[in-house]
Design a protein around this motif. Structure first.
Motif, PDB file in Angstrom:
ATOM      1  N   GLU A 177       0.833  -1.193   0.000  1.00 44.79           N
ATOM      2  CA  GLU A 177       0.000   0.000   0.000  1.00 44.79           C
ATOM      3  C   GLU A 177       0.874   1.252   0.000  1.00 44.79           C
ATOM      4  O   GLU A 177       0.590   2.210  -0.707  1.00 44.79           O
ATOM      5  CB  GLU A 177      -0.924  -0.017   1.213  1.00 44.79           C
ATOM      6  CG  GLU A 177      -1.911   1.119   1.203  1.00 44.79           C
ATOM      7  CD  GLU A 177      -2.962   0.956   2.286  1.00 44.79           C
ATOM      8  OE1 GLU A 177      -3.564  -0.125   2.358  1.00 44.79           O
ATOM      9  OE2 GLU A 177      -3.165   1.898   3.044  1.00 44.79           O
TER      10      GLU A 177
ATOM     11  N   ARG B  56       0.886   4.116  -2.836  1.00 42.82           N
ATOM     12  CA  ARG B  56       0.698   5.553  -2.570  1.00 42.82           C
ATOM     13  C   ARG B  56       1.766   6.376  -3.288  1.00 42.82           C
ATOM     14  O   ARG B  56       1.489   7.402  -3.895  1.00 42.82           O
ATOM     15  CB  ARG B  56       0.784   5.819  -1.059  1.00 42.82           C
ATOM     16  CG  ARG B  56      -0.430   5.411  -0.281  1.00 42.82           C
ATOM     17  CD  ARG B  56      -0.212   5.652   1.212  1.00 42.82           C
ATOM     18  NE  ARG B  56      -1.299   5.101   1.994  1.00 42.82           N
ATOM     19  CZ  ARG B  56      -2.452   5.731   2.218  1.00 42.82           C
ATOM     20  NH1 ARG B  56      -2.632   6.942   1.750  1.00 42.82           N
ATOM     21  NH2 ARG B  56      -3.397   5.166   2.920  1.00 42.82           N
TER      22      ARG B  56
ATOM     23  N   ASP C  14      -9.567  10.393  -5.484  1.00 40.86           N
ATOM     24  CA  ASP C  14      -9.435  10.114  -4.057  1.00 40.86           C
ATOM     25  C   ASP C  14      -8.642   8.822  -3.844  1.00 40.86           C
ATOM     26  O   ASP C  14      -9.161   7.723  -4.017  1.00 40.86           O
ATOM     27  CB  ASP C  14     -10.839   9.989  -3.434  1.00 40.86           C
ATOM     28  CG  ASP C  14     -10.771   9.864  -1.921  1.00 40.86           C
ATOM     29  OD1 ASP C  14      -9.675   9.606  -1.395  1.00 40.86           O
ATOM     30  OD2 ASP C  14     -11.819  10.034  -1.281  1.00 40.86           O
TER      31      ASP C  14
ATOM     32  N   GLU D  12      -7.550   7.509  -1.083  1.00 40.54           N
ATOM     33  CA  GLU D  12      -8.019   6.684   0.032  1.00 40.54           C
ATOM     34  C   GLU D  12      -9.198   5.816  -0.381  1.00 40.54           C
ATOM     35  O   GLU D  12      -9.334   4.675   0.054  1.00 40.54           O
ATOM     36  CB  GLU D  12      -8.417   7.572   1.219  1.00 40.54           C
ATOM     37  CG  GLU D  12      -7.266   8.344   1.823  1.00 40.54           C
ATOM     38  CD  GLU D  12      -6.096   7.427   2.210  1.00 40.54           C
ATOM     39  OE1 GLU D  12      -6.355   6.316   2.686  1.00 40.54           O
ATOM     40  OE2 GLU D  12      -4.944   7.845   2.003  1.00 40.54           O
ATOM     41  N   ARG D  13     -10.026   6.378  -1.229  1.00 37.33           N
ATOM     42  CA  ARG D  13     -11.173   5.600  -1.690  1.00 37.33           C
ATOM     43  C   ARG D  13     -10.719   4.413  -2.541  1.00 37.33           C
ATOM     44  O   ARG D  13     -11.240   3.314  -2.435  1.00 37.33           O
ATOM     45  CB  ARG D  13     -12.112   6.503  -2.492  1.00 37.33           C
ATOM     46  CG  ARG D  13     -13.391   5.826  -2.881  1.00 37.33           C
ATOM     47  CD  ARG D  13     -14.296   6.784  -3.603  1.00 37.33           C
ATOM     48  NE  ARG D  13     -15.474   6.106  -4.110  1.00 37.33           N
ATOM     49  CZ  ARG D  13     -16.333   6.637  -4.946  1.00 37.33           C
ATOM     50  NH1 ARG D  13     -16.162   7.872  -5.360  1.00 37.33           N
ATOM     51  NH2 ARG D  13     -17.356   5.960  -5.370  1.00 37.33           N
TER      52      ARG D  13
ATOM     53  N   GLY E 147      -6.730   2.185   7.096  1.00 37.00           N
ATOM     54  CA  GLY E 147      -5.476   2.916   7.108  1.00 37.00           C
ATOM     55  C   GLY E 147      -4.397   2.282   7.958  1.00 37.00           C
ATOM     56  O   GLY E 147      -3.264   2.736   7.965  1.00 37.00           O
TER      57      GLY E 147
END
Lengths: 168, 348
Positions: free
Chosen positions: A10, A14, B29, B31-32, B117
Protein backbone atom coordinates in the motif's frame (compact mmCIF):
# COMPACT_ATOMS: atom_id res chain seq x y z
CA UNK A 1 3.63 -14.78 0.11
CA UNK A 2 3.64 -12.80 3.27
CA UNK A 3 0.49 -11.33 4.64
CA UNK A 4 2.39 -8.50 6.24
CA UNK A 5 3.56 -7.40 2.82
CA UNK A 6 0.16 -5.94 2.10
CA UNK A 7 0.75 -2.77 4.06
CA UNK A 8 4.11 -2.42 2.39
CA UNK A 9 2.41 -2.72 -0.97
CA UNK A 10 0.00 0.00 0.00
CA UNK A 11 2.83 2.38 0.80
CA UNK A 12 4.41 1.60 -2.53
CA UNK A 13 1.17 2.23 -4.31
CA UNK A 14 0.70 5.55 -2.57
CA UNK A 15 4.06 6.60 -3.86
CA UNK A 16 3.23 5.35 -7.33
CA UNK A 17 -0.05 7.23 -7.22
CA UNK A 18 1.56 10.52 -6.22
CA UNK A 19 4.17 10.22 -8.93
CA UNK A 20 1.75 9.48 -11.71
CA UNK A 21 -1.72 10.80 -11.02
CA UNK A 22 -1.14 14.24 -12.51
CA UNK A 23 0.31 12.95 -15.70
CA UNK A 24 -2.38 10.30 -16.06
CA UNK A 25 -5.13 12.88 -15.82
CA UNK A 26 -3.37 14.88 -18.51
CA UNK A 27 -3.01 11.86 -20.76
CA UNK A 28 -6.61 10.89 -20.23
CA UNK A 29 -7.65 14.39 -21.14
CA UNK A 30 -5.80 14.33 -24.42
CA UNK A 31 -6.87 10.80 -25.22
CA UNK A 32 -10.51 11.23 -24.31
CA UNK A 33 -11.09 14.87 -25.18
CA UNK A 34 -13.02 15.55 -22.01
CA UNK A 35 -11.88 16.92 -18.66
CA UNK A 36 -14.63 15.19 -16.74
CA UNK A 37 -13.93 11.87 -18.36
CA UNK A 38 -10.21 12.36 -17.84
CA UNK A 39 -10.62 12.35 -14.08
CA UNK A 40 -12.86 9.29 -14.14
CA UNK A 41 -10.66 7.39 -16.55
CA UNK A 42 -7.47 8.16 -14.65
CA UNK A 43 -9.12 7.03 -11.45
CA UNK A 44 -10.27 3.83 -13.07
CA UNK A 45 -6.79 3.10 -14.41
CA UNK A 46 -5.28 3.70 -10.99
CA UNK A 47 -7.93 1.55 -9.38
CA UNK A 48 -7.05 -1.29 -11.70
CA UNK A 49 -3.40 -0.77 -10.94
CA UNK A 50 -4.08 -1.04 -7.22
CA UNK A 51 -6.20 -4.10 -7.73
CA UNK A 52 -3.24 -5.84 -9.35
CA UNK A 53 -0.57 -4.09 -7.42
CA UNK A 54 0.86 -7.25 -6.02
CA UNK A 55 1.97 -8.39 -9.43
CA UNK A 56 2.22 -4.98 -11.00
CA UNK A 57 4.71 -3.74 -8.43
CA UNK A 58 7.08 -6.39 -9.68
CA UNK A 59 6.46 -5.35 -13.26
CA UNK A 60 9.47 -3.89 -15.04
CA UNK A 61 7.56 -0.75 -15.94
CA UNK A 62 4.32 -0.27 -14.02
CA UNK A 63 3.98 3.25 -15.37
CA UNK A 64 3.82 1.87 -18.90
CA UNK A 65 1.26 -0.70 -17.78
CA UNK A 66 -1.06 1.86 -16.31
CA UNK A 67 -0.67 4.13 -19.33
CA UNK A 68 -1.66 1.25 -21.55
CA UNK A 69 -4.70 0.53 -19.42
CA UNK A 70 -5.60 4.19 -19.49
CA UNK A 71 -5.32 4.34 -23.25
CA UNK A 72 -7.53 1.29 -23.62
CA UNK A 73 -10.08 2.85 -21.31
CA UNK A 74 -10.03 6.02 -23.37
CA UNK A 75 -10.54 4.02 -26.53
CA UNK A 76 -13.41 2.14 -24.96
CA UNK A 77 -14.96 5.38 -23.83
CA UNK A 78 -14.57 6.82 -27.29
CA UNK A 79 -16.17 3.83 -28.93
CA UNK A 80 -19.06 3.94 -26.51
CA UNK A 81 -19.53 7.62 -27.15
CA UNK A 82 -19.56 7.12 -30.89
CA UNK A 83 -22.01 4.27 -30.61
CA UNK A 84 -24.36 6.19 -28.37
CA UNK A 85 -24.28 9.26 -30.54
CA UNK A 86 -24.76 7.20 -33.63
CA UNK A 87 -27.80 5.56 -32.13
CA UNK A 88 -29.17 8.93 -31.06
CA UNK A 89 -28.62 10.33 -34.52
CA UNK A 90 -30.20 7.31 -36.12
CA UNK A 91 -33.20 7.59 -33.87
CA UNK A 92 -33.72 11.25 -34.65
CA UNK A 93 -33.16 11.21 -38.39
CA UNK A 94 -33.69 7.62 -39.40
CA UNK A 95 -30.28 7.83 -40.93
CA UNK A 96 -26.93 6.68 -39.75
CA UNK A 97 -24.82 9.67 -38.92
CA UNK A 98 -21.31 9.33 -37.63
CA UNK A 99 -21.25 11.50 -34.62
CA UNK A 100 -18.25 13.58 -33.64
CA UNK A 101 -17.54 15.45 -30.45
CA UNK A 102 -19.01 18.89 -30.25
CA UNK A 103 -16.05 20.20 -28.35
CA UNK A 104 -13.39 21.90 -30.42
CA UNK A 105 -10.60 22.37 -27.90
CA UNK A 106 -7.15 20.93 -28.34
CA UNK A 107 -7.87 17.73 -26.48
CA UNK A 108 -10.90 17.15 -28.62
CA UNK A 109 -8.78 17.54 -31.73
CA UNK A 110 -6.21 15.13 -30.36
CA UNK A 111 -8.85 12.62 -29.46
CA UNK A 112 -9.93 12.52 -33.09
CA UNK A 113 -6.58 11.23 -34.24
CA UNK A 114 -6.30 7.54 -34.92
CA UNK A 115 -5.56 5.63 -31.73
CA UNK A 116 -1.97 4.63 -32.39
CA UNK A 117 -0.70 7.97 -33.73
CA UNK A 118 -2.55 9.69 -30.91
CA UNK A 119 -0.99 7.46 -28.30
CA UNK A 120 2.46 7.89 -29.79
CA UNK A 121 2.16 11.66 -29.93
CA UNK A 122 1.08 11.98 -26.31
CA UNK A 123 3.67 9.52 -25.05
CA UNK A 124 6.37 11.45 -26.86
CA UNK A 125 5.26 15.00 -26.24
CA UNK A 126 3.68 14.79 -22.81
CA UNK A 127 5.26 11.79 -21.11
CA UNK A 128 8.56 12.71 -22.68
CA UNK A 129 9.49 9.30 -23.98
CA UNK A 130 12.03 9.08 -26.74
CA UNK A 131 11.05 7.64 -30.09
CA UNK A 132 12.68 4.36 -29.19
CA UNK A 133 10.90 4.25 -25.84
CA UNK A 134 7.57 4.97 -27.50
CA UNK A 135 8.29 2.21 -29.98
CA UNK A 136 9.10 -0.17 -27.17
CA UNK A 137 6.01 0.69 -25.16
CA UNK A 138 3.74 0.38 -28.15
CA UNK A 139 5.41 -2.64 -29.66
CA UNK A 140 6.10 -0.84 -32.90
CA UNK A 141 9.28 -0.08 -34.77
CA UNK A 142 10.87 3.33 -34.58
CA UNK A 143 10.23 4.20 -38.20
CA UNK A 144 6.54 3.66 -37.71
CA UNK A 145 6.53 5.78 -34.58
CA UNK A 146 8.28 8.61 -36.39
CA UNK A 147 5.69 8.38 -39.11
CA UNK A 148 2.87 8.50 -36.57
CA UNK A 149 4.40 11.50 -34.86
CA UNK A 150 4.88 13.35 -38.08
CA UNK A 151 1.38 12.66 -39.32
CA UNK A 152 -0.19 13.50 -35.99
CA UNK A 153 1.60 16.81 -35.76
CA UNK A 154 0.71 17.70 -39.33
CA UNK A 155 -2.93 16.85 -38.78
CA UNK A 156 -3.11 18.75 -35.54
CA UNK A 157 -1.28 21.76 -36.94
CA UNK A 158 -3.74 21.87 -39.79
CA UNK A 159 -6.74 21.53 -37.52
CA UNK A 160 -5.48 24.12 -35.09
CA UNK A 161 -4.88 26.59 -37.87
CA UNK A 162 -8.29 25.85 -39.29
CA UNK A 163 -9.82 26.35 -35.88
CA UNK A 164 -8.09 29.70 -35.52
CA UNK A 165 -9.39 30.82 -38.91
CA UNK A 166 -12.93 29.78 -38.10
CA UNK A 167 -12.86 31.22 -34.58
CA UNK A 168 -10.48 34.17 -34.73
CA UNK B 1 24.99 29.49 -34.28
CA UNK B 2 21.76 29.95 -32.46
CA UNK B 3 19.95 26.77 -31.55
CA UNK B 4 16.19 26.94 -31.28
CA UNK B 5 15.35 24.55 -28.45
CA UNK B 6 11.78 25.71 -28.01
CA UNK B 7 9.28 22.89 -28.43
CA UNK B 8 7.26 22.31 -31.51
CA UNK B 9 4.15 24.56 -31.46
CA UNK B 10 1.91 21.52 -31.44
CA UNK B 11 3.83 20.04 -28.55
CA UNK B 12 3.57 23.29 -26.64
CA UNK B 13 -0.15 23.46 -27.30
CA UNK B 14 -0.59 19.95 -25.97
CA UNK B 15 1.42 20.73 -22.85
CA UNK B 16 -0.62 23.84 -22.24
CA UNK B 17 -3.79 21.80 -22.55
CA UNK B 18 -2.53 19.26 -20.04
CA UNK B 19 -1.62 22.01 -17.62
CA UNK B 20 -5.23 23.11 -17.67
CA UNK B 21 -6.46 19.85 -16.22
CA UNK B 22 -3.76 19.34 -13.62
CA UNK B 23 -5.85 21.05 -10.99
CA UNK B 24 -8.48 18.38 -11.35
CA UNK B 25 -6.10 15.75 -10.07
CA UNK B 26 -7.37 16.49 -6.58
CA UNK B 27 -10.70 14.98 -7.56
CA UNK B 28 -9.15 11.53 -7.52
CA UNK B 29 -9.43 10.11 -4.06
CA UNK B 30 -6.56 7.81 -3.26
CA UNK B 31 -8.02 6.68 0.03
CA UNK B 32 -11.17 5.60 -1.69
CA UNK B 33 -9.23 3.59 -4.22
CA UNK B 34 -7.23 1.92 -1.49
CA UNK B 35 -10.23 1.16 0.65
CA UNK B 36 -12.14 -0.36 -2.22
CA UNK B 37 -9.53 -2.94 -2.87
CA UNK B 38 -8.21 -3.83 0.52
CA UNK B 39 -10.54 -6.75 0.67
CA UNK B 40 -9.60 -7.79 -2.81
CA UNK B 41 -5.99 -7.68 -1.81
CA UNK B 42 -6.78 -10.13 0.93
CA UNK B 43 -8.48 -12.38 -1.55
CA UNK B 44 -5.41 -12.26 -3.73
CA UNK B 45 -3.27 -13.23 -0.82
CA UNK B 46 -5.50 -16.14 0.05
CA UNK B 47 -5.45 -17.36 -3.51
CA UNK B 48 -1.72 -16.96 -3.82
CA UNK B 49 -1.39 -18.94 -0.68
CA UNK B 50 -3.59 -21.61 -2.11
CA UNK B 51 -1.80 -21.65 -5.44
CA UNK B 52 1.47 -22.08 -3.67
CA UNK B 53 0.08 -24.93 -1.72
CA UNK B 54 -1.19 -26.58 -4.87
CA UNK B 55 2.20 -26.31 -6.46
CA UNK B 56 3.81 -27.97 -3.54
CA UNK B 57 1.17 -30.65 -3.45
CA UNK B 58 1.51 -31.57 -7.05
CA UNK B 59 0.19 -35.06 -6.51
CA UNK B 60 -3.20 -33.63 -5.67
CA UNK B 61 -5.73 -32.48 -8.24
CA UNK B 62 -5.63 -28.82 -9.11
CA UNK B 63 -8.98 -28.22 -7.58
CA UNK B 64 -8.08 -29.32 -4.11
CA UNK B 65 -10.31 -27.27 -1.96
CA UNK B 66 -9.23 -24.25 -0.18
CA UNK B 67 -11.72 -23.61 2.55
CA UNK B 68 -11.58 -20.65 4.80
CA UNK B 69 -13.97 -19.42 7.37
CA UNK B 70 -14.05 -15.67 7.18
CA UNK B 71 -16.10 -13.07 8.86
CA UNK B 72 -16.12 -9.57 7.55
CA UNK B 73 -18.11 -6.96 9.39
CA UNK B 74 -18.89 -3.79 7.49
CA UNK B 75 -16.49 -1.26 6.13
CA UNK B 76 -13.00 -1.17 7.55
CA UNK B 77 -13.55 0.93 10.61
CA UNK B 78 -12.20 -0.58 13.79
CA UNK B 79 -9.83 -3.38 14.26
CA UNK B 80 -6.55 -4.68 15.23
CA UNK B 81 -3.73 -6.44 13.66
CA UNK B 82 -2.28 -9.48 15.19
CA UNK B 83 1.08 -8.44 13.96
CA UNK B 84 2.91 -10.15 16.72
CA UNK B 85 1.93 -13.45 15.22
CA UNK B 86 4.09 -15.32 12.78
CA UNK B 87 3.53 -14.47 9.17
CA UNK B 88 2.20 -17.07 6.82
CA UNK B 89 4.27 -18.58 4.13
CA UNK B 90 3.43 -21.43 1.78
CA UNK B 91 6.14 -23.47 3.41
CA UNK B 92 4.38 -23.24 6.72
CA UNK B 93 1.31 -24.71 5.16
CA UNK B 94 3.03 -27.96 4.47
CA UNK B 95 4.85 -29.61 7.24
CA UNK B 96 6.87 -32.68 6.54
CA UNK B 97 4.25 -34.99 7.93
CA UNK B 98 0.59 -35.04 8.67
CA UNK B 99 -0.09 -37.47 11.43
CA UNK B 100 -3.78 -36.76 11.74
CA UNK B 101 -3.30 -35.64 15.28
CA UNK B 102 -6.30 -33.86 16.68
CA UNK B 103 -4.41 -30.65 16.94
CA UNK B 104 -3.81 -30.78 13.23
CA UNK B 105 -7.32 -31.65 12.22
CA UNK B 106 -8.40 -28.13 12.69
CA UNK B 107 -5.03 -26.71 13.22
CA UNK B 108 -5.76 -23.09 13.54
CA UNK B 109 -8.25 -20.38 13.40
CA UNK B 110 -7.53 -16.78 13.67
CA UNK B 111 -9.56 -13.73 14.21
CA UNK B 112 -8.70 -10.53 12.61
CA UNK B 113 -10.01 -7.08 12.51
CA UNK B 114 -8.75 -4.36 10.32
CA UNK B 115 -8.62 -0.69 10.85
CA UNK B 116 -8.90 1.60 7.90
CA UNK B 117 -5.48 2.92 7.11
CA UNK B 118 -3.74 0.66 9.56
CA UNK B 119 -2.88 -2.09 7.15
CA UNK B 120 -4.10 -5.60 6.87
CA UNK B 121 -4.86 -8.41 9.23
CA UNK B 122 -2.14 -10.77 10.08
CA UNK B 123 -3.01 -14.29 11.12
CA UNK B 124 -2.12 -15.29 14.57
CA UNK B 125 -1.72 -18.86 13.51
CA UNK B 126 -2.16 -20.96 10.46
CA UNK B 127 -3.06 -24.49 9.61
CA UNK B 128 -0.38 -26.71 8.22
CA UNK B 129 -2.91 -28.03 5.76
CA UNK B 130 -5.35 -26.94 3.15
CA UNK B 131 -8.25 -24.87 4.16
CA UNK B 132 -11.56 -26.58 3.74
CA UNK B 133 -14.21 -23.97 4.05
CA UNK B 134 -14.75 -20.31 3.94
CA UNK B 135 -17.60 -18.39 5.43
CA UNK B 136 -17.95 -14.70 5.03
CA UNK B 137 -20.09 -12.42 7.03
CA UNK B 138 -20.63 -8.78 7.70
CA UNK B 139 -21.75 -7.27 10.91
CA UNK B 140 -23.95 -4.38 11.76
CA UNK B 141 -21.43 -2.06 13.30
CA UNK B 142 -19.30 -1.17 10.36
CA UNK B 143 -16.18 -2.97 11.42
CA UNK B 144 -14.39 -5.66 9.55
CA UNK B 145 -13.96 -8.93 11.28
CA UNK B 146 -12.46 -12.06 9.88
CA UNK B 147 -12.38 -15.57 11.19
CA UNK B 148 -10.46 -18.07 9.20
CA UNK B 149 -10.64 -21.76 9.87
CA UNK B 150 -8.26 -24.19 8.37
CA UNK B 151 -8.86 -27.87 8.15
CA UNK B 152 -6.13 -30.34 7.36
CA UNK B 153 -8.08 -32.31 4.83
CA UNK B 154 -11.56 -32.61 3.52
CA UNK B 155 -12.12 -36.23 4.42
CA UNK B 156 -11.73 -35.71 8.12
CA UNK B 157 -13.59 -32.49 8.44
CA UNK B 158 -17.14 -32.16 9.57
CA UNK B 159 -20.31 -30.95 7.97
CA UNK B 160 -20.14 -27.68 6.17
CA UNK B 161 -23.54 -26.83 7.46
CA UNK B 162 -22.56 -27.64 10.99
CA UNK B 163 -19.46 -25.59 10.63
CA UNK B 164 -21.45 -22.70 9.31
CA UNK B 165 -23.83 -22.84 12.18
CA UNK B 166 -20.99 -23.05 14.59
CA UNK B 167 -19.26 -20.11 13.06
CA UNK B 168 -22.48 -18.18 13.09
CA UNK B 169 -22.75 -18.79 16.77
CA UNK B 170 -19.15 -17.92 17.42
CA UNK B 171 -19.46 -14.78 15.45
CA UNK B 172 -22.62 -13.77 17.13
CA UNK B 173 -20.89 -14.07 20.43
CA UNK B 174 -17.89 -12.24 19.19
CA UNK B 175 -20.13 -9.54 17.87
CA UNK B 176 -21.65 -9.16 21.28
CA UNK B 177 -18.27 -8.87 22.80
CA UNK B 178 -17.14 -6.39 20.26
CA UNK B 179 -20.10 -4.21 20.94
CA UNK B 180 -19.41 -4.21 24.63
CA UNK B 181 -15.67 -4.00 24.55
CA UNK B 182 -15.01 -1.89 21.55
CA UNK B 183 -12.86 0.51 23.51
CA UNK B 184 -10.84 -2.40 24.81
CA UNK B 185 -10.34 -3.73 21.36
CA UNK B 186 -9.26 -0.40 20.08
CA UNK B 187 -6.72 -0.25 22.84
CA UNK B 188 -5.74 -3.81 22.14
CA UNK B 189 -5.08 -2.96 18.57
CA UNK B 190 -2.52 -0.43 19.65
CA UNK B 191 -1.10 -2.32 22.55
CA UNK B 192 -1.61 -5.84 21.19
CA UNK B 193 -2.61 -6.89 24.63
CA UNK B 194 -4.27 -10.02 25.86
CA UNK B 195 -7.77 -9.06 24.72
CA UNK B 196 -6.91 -10.03 21.21
CA UNK B 197 -5.52 -13.36 22.28
CA UNK B 198 -8.59 -14.09 24.35
CA UNK B 199 -10.91 -13.56 21.42
CA UNK B 200 -8.84 -15.63 19.10
CA UNK B 201 -8.59 -18.44 21.57
CA UNK B 202 -12.29 -18.38 22.26
CA UNK B 203 -13.23 -18.57 18.60
CA UNK B 204 -10.69 -21.24 17.86
CA UNK B 205 -11.76 -23.44 20.72
CA UNK B 206 -15.42 -23.22 19.80
CA UNK B 207 -14.85 -24.07 16.20
CA UNK B 208 -12.41 -26.83 16.93
CA UNK B 209 -14.78 -28.47 19.34
CA UNK B 210 -17.61 -28.33 16.89
CA UNK B 211 -15.63 -29.65 13.98
CA UNK B 212 -14.25 -32.51 15.98
CA UNK B 213 -17.68 -33.46 17.23
CA UNK B 214 -19.45 -33.50 13.89
CA UNK B 215 -17.40 -35.82 11.76
CA UNK B 216 -19.22 -37.53 8.96
CA UNK B 217 -21.75 -35.33 7.27
CA UNK B 218 -19.16 -33.14 5.76
CA UNK B 219 -18.05 -35.56 3.10
CA UNK B 220 -21.36 -35.66 1.31
CA UNK B 221 -21.57 -31.96 0.98
CA UNK B 222 -17.96 -31.71 -0.01
CA UNK B 223 -18.56 -34.22 -2.77
CA UNK B 224 -21.51 -32.20 -3.97
CA UNK B 225 -19.52 -29.03 -3.87
CA UNK B 226 -16.62 -30.58 -5.69
CA UNK B 227 -18.95 -31.79 -8.40
CA UNK B 228 -20.27 -28.29 -8.60
CA UNK B 229 -16.78 -26.91 -8.83
CA UNK B 230 -15.75 -29.31 -11.56
CA UNK B 231 -18.51 -27.98 -13.76
CA UNK B 232 -17.54 -24.36 -13.38
CA UNK B 233 -18.01 -21.91 -14.92
CA UNK B 234 -21.36 -23.23 -16.06
CA UNK B 235 -22.57 -23.48 -12.51
CA UNK B 236 -23.37 -20.60 -10.34
CA UNK B 237 -24.05 -19.86 -6.79
CA UNK B 238 -26.74 -17.32 -6.36
CA UNK B 239 -28.29 -16.03 -3.26
CA UNK B 240 -31.55 -14.63 -2.18
CA UNK B 241 -32.25 -13.11 1.16
CA UNK B 242 -35.22 -14.44 2.96
CA UNK B 243 -37.30 -12.19 5.15
CA UNK B 244 -39.87 -13.99 7.17
CA UNK B 245 -39.24 -17.05 5.02
CA UNK B 246 -40.21 -15.19 1.89
CA UNK B 247 -37.61 -14.33 -0.73
CA UNK B 248 -36.98 -10.62 -0.81
CA UNK B 249 -34.34 -8.45 -2.34
CA UNK B 250 -31.58 -7.34 -0.08
CA UNK B 251 -32.20 -3.80 0.92
CA UNK B 252 -29.95 -0.91 0.20
CA UNK B 253 -26.71 -1.10 -1.58
CA UNK B 254 -25.53 -4.46 -2.66
CA UNK B 255 -21.87 -5.03 -2.87
CA UNK B 256 -19.12 -7.49 -2.74
CA UNK B 257 -16.51 -7.37 -0.09
CA UNK B 258 -14.38 -9.31 -2.48
CA UNK B 259 -14.24 -6.67 -5.13
CA UNK B 260 -15.10 -3.07 -5.52
CA UNK B 261 -16.25 -3.47 -9.09
CA UNK B 262 -19.38 -5.04 -7.80
CA UNK B 263 -19.92 -2.16 -5.46
CA UNK B 264 -19.63 0.22 -8.34
CA UNK B 265 -21.87 -1.79 -10.56
CA UNK B 266 -24.56 -2.52 -8.10
CA UNK B 267 -24.74 0.96 -6.70
CA UNK B 268 -26.27 1.95 -9.99
CA UNK B 269 -29.01 -0.57 -9.54
CA UNK B 270 -30.08 -0.61 -5.98
CA UNK B 271 -31.91 -3.87 -6.25
CA UNK B 272 -29.20 -5.74 -8.04
CA UNK B 273 -26.86 -8.07 -6.31
CA UNK B 274 -23.64 -8.99 -7.92
CA UNK B 275 -21.72 -12.14 -7.41
CA UNK B 276 -18.16 -11.97 -8.42
CA UNK B 277 -16.88 -15.26 -9.65
CA UNK B 278 -13.34 -16.41 -9.66
CA UNK B 279 -13.93 -19.73 -11.20
CA UNK B 280 -15.87 -21.41 -8.53
CA UNK B 281 -14.78 -18.92 -5.99
CA UNK B 282 -17.73 -16.68 -5.60
CA UNK B 283 -17.11 -13.38 -4.02
CA UNK B 284 -20.19 -12.76 -2.11
CA UNK B 285 -22.53 -9.88 -2.37
CA UNK B 286 -24.90 -8.57 0.18
CA UNK B 287 -26.39 -5.46 1.52
CA UNK B 288 -24.13 -3.38 3.69
CA UNK B 289 -26.70 -3.32 6.41
CA UNK B 290 -28.64 -6.46 6.95
CA UNK B 291 -32.25 -5.74 7.82
CA UNK B 292 -33.06 -6.88 11.30
CA UNK B 293 -35.78 -9.25 10.18
CA UNK B 294 -33.71 -11.12 7.66
CA UNK B 295 -33.51 -14.58 9.13
CA UNK B 296 -31.48 -16.47 6.66
CA UNK B 297 -29.85 -16.39 3.28
CA UNK B 298 -30.30 -19.10 0.74
CA UNK B 299 -27.59 -19.99 -1.67
CA UNK B 300 -28.98 -21.58 -4.76
CA UNK B 301 -26.35 -23.78 -6.23
CA UNK B 302 -26.41 -25.49 -9.54
CA UNK B 303 -28.81 -28.33 -10.25
CA UNK B 304 -31.34 -27.23 -7.70
CA UNK B 305 -29.05 -27.52 -4.74
CA UNK B 306 -29.23 -24.90 -2.12
CA UNK B 307 -27.65 -24.01 1.12
CA UNK B 308 -29.45 -22.09 3.80
CA UNK B 309 -27.38 -20.01 6.11
CA UNK B 310 -28.84 -18.37 9.18
CA UNK B 311 -28.54 -14.74 9.96
CA UNK B 312 -27.95 -14.34 13.64
CA UNK B 313 -27.35 -11.25 15.66
CA UNK B 314 -27.08 -9.14 12.58
CA UNK B 315 -24.48 -11.37 11.03
CA UNK B 316 -24.94 -12.29 7.47
CA UNK B 317 -23.18 -15.47 6.55
CA UNK B 318 -22.01 -16.51 3.18
CA UNK B 319 -20.20 -19.53 1.92
CA UNK B 320 -17.69 -19.41 -0.79
CA UNK B 321 -15.34 -21.98 -2.08
CA UNK B 322 -12.96 -21.87 -4.90
CA UNK B 323 -10.49 -23.42 -7.18
CA UNK B 324 -7.91 -21.44 -9.04
CA UNK B 325 -8.66 -20.83 -12.69
CA UNK B 326 -6.89 -18.29 -14.83
CA UNK B 327 -9.96 -16.24 -15.44
CA UNK B 328 -13.53 -16.48 -14.45
CA UNK B 329 -16.98 -15.33 -15.30
CA UNK B 330 -18.99 -12.96 -13.23
CA UNK B 331 -22.69 -12.77 -12.81
CA UNK B 332 -25.01 -9.92 -12.20
CA UNK B 333 -28.11 -10.83 -10.32
CA UNK B 334 -31.38 -9.07 -10.09
CA UNK B 335 -33.38 -8.72 -6.94
CA UNK B 336 -34.83 -12.17 -7.38
CA UNK B 337 -31.45 -13.75 -7.57
CA UNK B 338 -31.74 -14.39 -11.29
CA UNK B 339 -28.69 -13.90 -13.42
CA UNK B 340 -29.35 -10.93 -15.66
CA UNK B 341 -25.94 -10.59 -17.22
CA UNK B 342 -22.74 -12.51 -17.50
CA UNK B 343 -19.31 -11.17 -18.05
CA UNK B 344 -15.75 -12.21 -17.74
CA UNK B 345 -13.50 -11.21 -14.97
CA UNK B 346 -9.82 -11.35 -15.69
CA UNK B 347 -8.26 -12.47 -12.48
CA UNK B 348 -4.68 -11.65 -13.44
Amino acid sequence: VEWSSLSLSEDEFRSFFERNVGQLVGLAYLWSGSQDDAVDLAQEALTRAWKRWESLSRHANPEAWVRRVLHNLCNDRWRTLKRERSIDAWKSTDQYVMATPVETDVASLVSRLAPKPRRALVLHDIVGLSVSEVASEMGANEGTVRSWLSRSRATLREQLLSDVKENP
Amino acid sequence: MKVDDSPDPVTQTLRDAVTLVEARTVEIDLERILAQHRSRALEHQAIRLHRSSLIQRSSRPAWVWLAIVAVLAGALVIGFRASSAPTVTPKQLHPASASGDATQRVAALFVERTLAGSGYPTPTSISPKNVALRVTTIGPNGSVFSVWAYSPNLENATSVRQALQTVARVLTELNTEIRTTEAELTAAMAAKDQTEVTLVTKARNELEQSLRAEDGQYETLVAETQAFASEAPQCWVTMVAARSNAPVPLAGKCGSVGGSESLAVTSEEQQCCHLHGWGTQIFWATSEEVPADVRHVVFHLAKGKSLTVPVAGGWFLIVTSYVVPQSAPEAYLNADGQIVALGTFDSE
